[in-house]
Design an enzyme around this catalytic site. Structure first.
Site, PDB file in Angstrom:
ATOM      1  N   GLN A  15       0.783  -0.475  -0.058  1.00  0.00           N
ATOM      2  CA  GLN A  15       0.073  -0.250  -0.232  1.00  0.00           C
ATOM      3  C   GLN A  15       1.024   1.317   0.117  1.00  0.00           C
ATOM      4  OE1 GLN A  15      -3.358   1.491   2.701  1.00  0.00           O
ATOM      5  NE2 GLN A  15      -1.800   1.548   4.046  1.00  0.00           N
ATOM      6  N   THR A 130       6.662   1.364  13.761  1.00  0.00           N
ATOM      7  CA  THR A 130       5.147   1.704  13.403  1.00  0.00           C
ATOM      8  C   THR A 130       4.345   1.621  14.896  1.00  0.00           C
ATOM      9  OG1 THR A 130       3.066   0.221  14.255  1.00  0.00           O
ATOM     10  CG2 THR A 130       5.397  -0.647  13.774  1.00  0.00           C
ATOM     11  N   GLU A 132       3.004   0.062  17.071  1.00  0.00           N
ATOM     12  CA  GLU A 132       2.540  -2.116  17.834  1.00  0.00           C
ATOM     13  C   GLU A 132       3.523  -1.614  18.478  1.00  0.00           C
ATOM     14  OE1 GLU A 132       0.788  -4.868  17.099  1.00  0.00           O
ATOM     15  OE2 GLU A 132      -0.517  -2.630  16.552  1.00  0.00           O
ATOM     16  N   TYR A 154       5.682  -9.150  16.024  1.00  0.00           N
ATOM     17  CA  TYR A 154       6.230  -8.066  14.629  1.00  0.00           C
ATOM     18  C   TYR A 154       6.291  -6.846  15.190  1.00  0.00           C
ATOM     19  CZ  TYR A 154       4.392  -4.331  11.426  1.00  0.00           C
ATOM     20  OH  TYR A 154       4.746  -2.997  10.947  1.00  0.00           O
ATOM     21  N   LYS A 158      10.039  -4.733  15.092  1.00  0.00           N
ATOM     22  CA  LYS A 158       9.951  -3.404  14.549  1.00  0.00           C
ATOM     23  C   LYS A 158      10.802  -2.857  15.323  1.00  0.00           C
ATOM     24  CE  LYS A 158       7.391  -2.872  10.586  1.00  0.00           C
ATOM     25  NZ  LYS A 158       8.034  -1.967   9.381  1.00  0.00           N
TER      26      LYS A 158
HETATM   27  P1  NDP Z   1       2.154  -4.190   2.698  1.00  0.00           P
HETATM   28  O1  NDP Z   1       1.887  -5.208   3.675  1.00  0.00           O
HETATM   29  O2  NDP Z   1       0.939  -3.333   2.231  1.00  0.00           O
HETATM   30  O3  NDP Z   1       3.329  -4.224   1.825  1.00  0.00           O
HETATM   31  C1  NDP Z   1       5.020  -4.478   2.436  1.00  0.00           C
HETATM   32  C2  NDP Z   1       5.455  -5.053   1.436  1.00  0.00           C
HETATM   33  O4  NDP Z   1       6.978  -5.048   1.509  1.00  0.00           O
HETATM   34  C3  NDP Z   1       5.281  -5.886   0.233  1.00  0.00           C
HETATM   35  O5  NDP Z   1       5.439  -4.873  -0.556  1.00  0.00           O
HETATM   36  C4  NDP Z   1       6.519  -7.278  -0.252  1.00  0.00           C
HETATM   37  O6  NDP Z   1       5.983  -8.013  -0.677  1.00  0.00           O
HETATM   38  C5  NDP Z   1       7.658  -6.721   0.790  1.00  0.00           C
HETATM   39  N1  NDP Z   1       7.854  -7.688   1.120  1.00  0.00           N
HETATM   40  C6  NDP Z   1       8.038  -8.275   2.267  1.00  0.00           C
HETATM   41  N2  NDP Z   1       8.624  -8.844   2.440  1.00  0.00           N
HETATM   42  C7  NDP Z   1       9.205  -9.233   2.004  1.00  0.00           C
HETATM   43  C8  NDP Z   1      11.259  -8.980   1.684  1.00  0.00           C
HETATM   44  N3  NDP Z   1      11.780 -10.338   2.627  1.00  0.00           N
HETATM   45  N4  NDP Z   1      12.421  -9.012   0.511  1.00  0.00           N
HETATM   46  C9  NDP Z   1      11.414  -7.441   0.500  1.00  0.00           C
HETATM   47  N5  NDP Z   1      10.088  -7.424  -0.056  1.00  0.00           N
HETATM   48  C10 NDP Z   1       9.051  -7.750   1.510  1.00  0.00           C
HETATM   49  O7  NDP Z   1       2.228  -2.997   3.932  1.00  0.00           O
HETATM   50  P2  NDP Z   1       2.240  -1.568   3.677  1.00  0.00           P
HETATM   51  O8  NDP Z   1       2.897  -0.070   2.485  1.00  0.00           O
HETATM   52  O9  NDP Z   1       0.524  -1.283   4.502  1.00  0.00           O
HETATM   53  O10 NDP Z   1       3.558  -0.617   5.191  1.00  0.00           O
HETATM   54  C11 NDP Z   1       4.756  -0.331   4.793  1.00  0.00           C
HETATM   55  C12 NDP Z   1       5.498  -0.583   5.444  1.00  0.00           C
HETATM   56  O11 NDP Z   1       4.822   0.377   6.764  1.00  0.00           O
HETATM   57  C13 NDP Z   1       5.798  -1.456   6.659  1.00  0.00           C
HETATM   58  O12 NDP Z   1       6.958  -2.175   7.250  1.00  0.00           O
HETATM   59  C14 NDP Z   1       4.349  -1.629   7.436  1.00  0.00           C
HETATM   60  O13 NDP Z   1       5.189  -2.662   9.007  1.00  0.00           O
HETATM   61  C15 NDP Z   1       5.291  -0.412   8.189  1.00  0.00           C
HETATM   62  N6  NDP Z   1       3.850  -0.192   8.582  1.00  0.00           N
HETATM   63  C16 NDP Z   1       2.361   0.029   8.351  1.00  0.00           C
HETATM   64  C17 NDP Z   1       1.539   0.640   8.502  1.00  0.00           C
HETATM   65  C18 NDP Z   1       0.294   0.563   8.273  1.00  0.00           C
HETATM   66  O14 NDP Z   1      -0.733   1.370   8.635  1.00  0.00           O
HETATM   67  N7  NDP Z   1      -0.326   0.400   7.115  1.00  0.00           N
HETATM   68  C19 NDP Z   1       1.789   1.312  10.130  1.00  0.00           C
HETATM   69  C20 NDP Z   1       2.977   1.526  10.501  1.00  0.00           C
HETATM   70  C21 NDP Z   1       4.215   0.816   9.480  1.00  0.00           C
HETATM   71  P3  NDP Z   1       4.834  -8.654  -1.443  1.00  0.00           P
HETATM   72  O15 NDP Z   1       3.914  -7.797  -2.046  1.00  0.00           O
HETATM   73  O16 NDP Z   1       6.010  -9.533  -2.075  1.00  0.00           O
HETATM   74  O17 NDP Z   1       4.416  -9.458  -0.410  1.00  0.00           O
HETATM   75  P1  GDR Z   2      -3.102  -4.044  13.302  1.00  0.00           P
HETATM   76  O1  GDR Z   2      -4.004  -3.626  12.128  1.00  0.00           O
HETATM   77  O2  GDR Z   2      -3.067  -4.986  13.790  1.00  0.00           O
HETATM   78  O3  GDR Z   2      -3.266  -2.971  13.965  1.00  0.00           O
HETATM   79  O4  GDR Z   2      -1.498  -3.789  12.247  1.00  0.00           O
HETATM   80  P2  GDR Z   2      -4.815  -4.892  12.020  1.00  0.00           P
HETATM   81  O5  GDR Z   2      -6.362  -4.165  10.253  1.00  0.00           O
HETATM   82  O6  GDR Z   2      -4.970  -6.088  11.200  1.00  0.00           O
HETATM   83  O7  GDR Z   2      -6.418  -4.952  12.977  1.00  0.00           O
HETATM   84  C1  GDR Z   2      -6.597  -3.753  13.550  1.00  0.00           C
HETATM   85  C2  GDR Z   2      -7.784  -4.061  14.732  1.00  0.00           C
HETATM   86  O8  GDR Z   2      -8.741  -5.262  14.247  1.00  0.00           O
HETATM   87  C3  GDR Z   2      -9.297  -5.999  15.483  1.00  0.00           C
HETATM   88  N1  GDR Z   2      -9.234  -6.965  14.580  1.00  0.00           N
HETATM   89  C4  GDR Z   2      -9.485  -7.651  13.119  1.00  0.00           C
HETATM   90  N2  GDR Z   2      -7.908  -7.770  12.724  1.00  0.00           N
HETATM   91  C5  GDR Z   2      -8.119  -8.494  11.590  1.00  0.00           C
HETATM   92  N3  GDR Z   2      -6.737  -8.027  10.671  1.00  0.00           N
HETATM   93  N4  GDR Z   2      -8.725  -9.002  10.787  1.00  0.00           N
HETATM   94  C6  GDR Z   2     -10.286  -9.782  11.695  1.00  0.00           C
HETATM   95  O9  GDR Z   2     -10.899 -10.025  11.552  1.00  0.00           O
HETATM   96  C7  GDR Z   2     -10.505  -8.762  12.567  1.00  0.00           C
HETATM   97  N5  GDR Z   2     -11.266  -8.245  14.089  1.00  0.00           N
HETATM   98  C8  GDR Z   2     -10.394  -7.898  15.150  1.00  0.00           C
HETATM   99  C9  GDR Z   2      -7.497  -6.513  15.410  1.00  0.00           C
HETATM  100  O10 GDR Z   2      -7.078  -7.577  15.788  1.00  0.00           O
HETATM  101  C10 GDR Z   2      -6.418  -5.350  15.876  1.00  0.00           C
HETATM  102  O11 GDR Z   2      -6.914  -5.086  17.307  1.00  0.00           O
HETATM  103  C11 GDR Z   2      -1.922  -2.501  11.394  1.00  0.00           C
HETATM  104  C12 GDR Z   2      -0.424  -3.203  10.290  1.00  0.00           C
HETATM  105  O12 GDR Z   2      -0.528  -2.041   8.896  1.00  0.00           O
HETATM  106  C13 GDR Z   2       0.739  -3.048  10.952  1.00  0.00           C
HETATM  107  O13 GDR Z   2       1.635  -3.590   9.765  1.00  0.00           O
HETATM  108  C14 GDR Z   2       1.251  -2.119  11.310  1.00  0.00           C
HETATM  109  O14 GDR Z   2       2.516  -1.523  11.751  1.00  0.00           O
HETATM  110  C15 GDR Z   2      -0.044  -1.568  12.434  1.00  0.00           C
HETATM  111  O15 GDR Z   2      -0.999  -1.111  11.979  1.00  0.00           O
HETATM  112  C16 GDR Z   2       0.560   0.237  13.256  1.00  0.00           C
END
Ligand code: NDP
Ligand code: GDR
Length: 347
Positions: A15, A130, A132, A154, A158
């Site tokens: 994303q 994050t 988290e 996770y 991180k």
């Molecule tokens: P996504 O899960 O959407 O994207 C993660 C990306 O990492 C994908 O492109 C994935 O590739 C790639 N990836 C996974 N494993 C490897 C590897 N071994 N080598 C190279 N690339 C790899 O995450 P988001 O875009 O939501 O988040 C981006 C970053 O920000 C992540 O590090 C996440 O942990 C962190 N983050 C996200 C938050 C959120 O709310 N979205 C909040 C705080 C932190 P593939 O498509 O092949 O799986």
């Molecule tokens: P999070 O996001 O764990 O905060 O991590 P997620 O959307 O997975 O969960 C948020 C909260 O919702 C509760 N929950 C569920 N979650 C999922 N996925 N599916 C369900 O059916 C469901 N029902 C309830 C979870 O228990 C949790 O409390 C995301 C990721 O993007 C991380 O990579 C990033 O670092 C953090 O946000 C900030």
């Protein structure tokens, strides 16, 4: 004439990677984006943004866990800025695959930091940290100096990468920055995450393609913002005069249950909640039909109950501020999922 800036984004298939690539291309950067060699590479996000064939975008196969791969990548891409977004980012999966999560999400970024130290210590580095890491929260709201207490493999991984970024900054003078980002969502969010699971299911229920949405913990509270604005924050973090750590958040928190109600409201359905804990259900006020049900299989072994971030430092020092409300974000996500499901496909 100004030199054209070069950026490297790891995880462009995710994303944030997709939105960040779009932003940097708009700013005139040359962007190298990495993807993993998998049986079916998925570029649907950069395709949806219409940037896949942009002349200034180069896509490179790469894995964060391979040190040599990181070194060669920096040697060939010669970036000014590196945004490390690659990670095993799903908290739920990290309980099932703690070692893989540690290798990718924890140690992976150290490969990049080492590569920077070896190839060109002047490269600016952004680490995707994050909320988290706050886990079992020690203060409300959470900010840069709030003590950490991660609650998942996770979060622990991180936290290691976060401190290694700080350590490389202090030990070697590397411009290593850490953005502690709270949850950020969008129509490009993966369907395994709760907001997108909800908006996609609401769209399917509305279109008669699904009967009931099953969820885990409805009481969890999250600070949800709009991903497109958060990638702008990442860029600003790397443009600062000094490397530092910043929280990006909205300073508003809502329960998962509230988000479900909001998503149904976007298709004009008012929900009524009844029952409790494992037996809670959400029914349509008008028809009495059960539309939402708790299924304990989605519970996690340890939960992060409450997240709410204070982005005051980012606003003061970077001029960054979230603008989109949660209601607007939810509406945007439901509309995108209605469009996709009507067309018969949804990623
Ligand atoms: P996504 O899960 O959407 O994207 C993660 C990306 O990492 C994908 O492109 C994935 O590739 C790639 N990836 C996974 N494993 C490897 C590897 N071994 N080598 C190279 N690339 C790899 O995450 P988001 O875009 O939501 O988040 C981006 C970053 O920000 C992540 O590090 C996440 O942990 C962190 N983050 C996200 C938050 C959120 O709310 N979205 C909040 C705080 C932190 P593939 O498509 O092949 O799986
Ligand atoms: P999070 O996001 O764990 O905060 O991590 P997620 O959307 O997975 O969960 C948020 C909260 O919702 C509760 N929950 C569920 N979650 C999922 N996925 N599916 C369900 O059916 C469901 N029902 C309830 C979870 O228990 C949790 O409390 C995301 C990721 O993007 C991380 O990579 C990033 O670092 C953090 O946000 C900030």
């Amino acid at each position: 004439m100004n030199k054209i800036k070069k950026a490297l984004i790891t995880g462009i298939t995710g994303q944030d990677g997709a939105y960040l690539a779009e932003l940097l291309l708009e700013k005139g950067y040359e962007v190298t984006g990495t993807y993993r060699r998998t049986s079916s590479v998925n570029f649907w996000r950069i395709e949806e943004l219409g940037i896949q064939s942009h002349p200034n975008l180069k896509l490179v196969e790469y894995d964060l866990t391979d040190l040599g791969s990181n070194i060669r990548l920096l040697q060939s891409a010669q970036p000014d800025e590196v945004y490390n977004l690659a990670a095993q980012s799903f908290v739920g999966v990290s309980f099932e695959q703690p070692v893989t999560t540690a290798e990718i999400t924890g140690v992976g970024p150290v490969n990049l930091l080492e590569a920077i130290r070896i190839v060109n210590p002047k490269i600016r580095f952004y680490q995707a940290s994050t909320s988290e890491m706050f886990g079992k929260v020690q203060a409300v709201p959470q900010k840069e100096d709030t003590p950490f207490y991660p609650r998942s493999p996770y979060g622990v991984a991180k936290l290691y990468a976060h401190w290694m970024t700080v350590n490389y900054r202090e030990s070697y003078g590397i411009f290593g920055c850490s953005g502690i980002l709270f949850n950020h969502e969008s129509p490009l969010r993966g369907r395994e995450f709760v907001t997108r699971k909800i908006t996609d299911s609401v769209a399917k229920i509305h279109l008669g393609q699904l009967d009931v949405l099953e969820l885990g913990n409805l009481d969890a509270k999250r600070d949800w913002g709009y991903a497109k604005e958060y990638v702008e924050g990442m860029w600003r973090i790397l443009q600062a005069d000094h490397p530092d750590t910043y929280v990006l958040a909205t300073n508003r928190t809502e329960t998962v249950r509230d988000f479900v109600s909001m998503a149904f409201k976007a298709v004009d359905v008012a929900l009524e909640w009844s029952g409790s804990a494992d037996h809670e259900i959400g029914t349509c006020k008008k028809t009495g039909k059960v539309l939402v049900r708790v299924n304990p299989k989605f519970y996690r072994p340890a939960e992060v109950e409450l997240l709410i971030g204070d982005p005051a430092k980012a606003e003061k020092e970077l001029g960054w501020k979230p603008k989109t409300t949660l209601e607007q974000l939810c509406q945007m996500m439901v509309e995108a999922d209605l469009r996709r499901n009507k067309a018969g496909f949804s990623f």
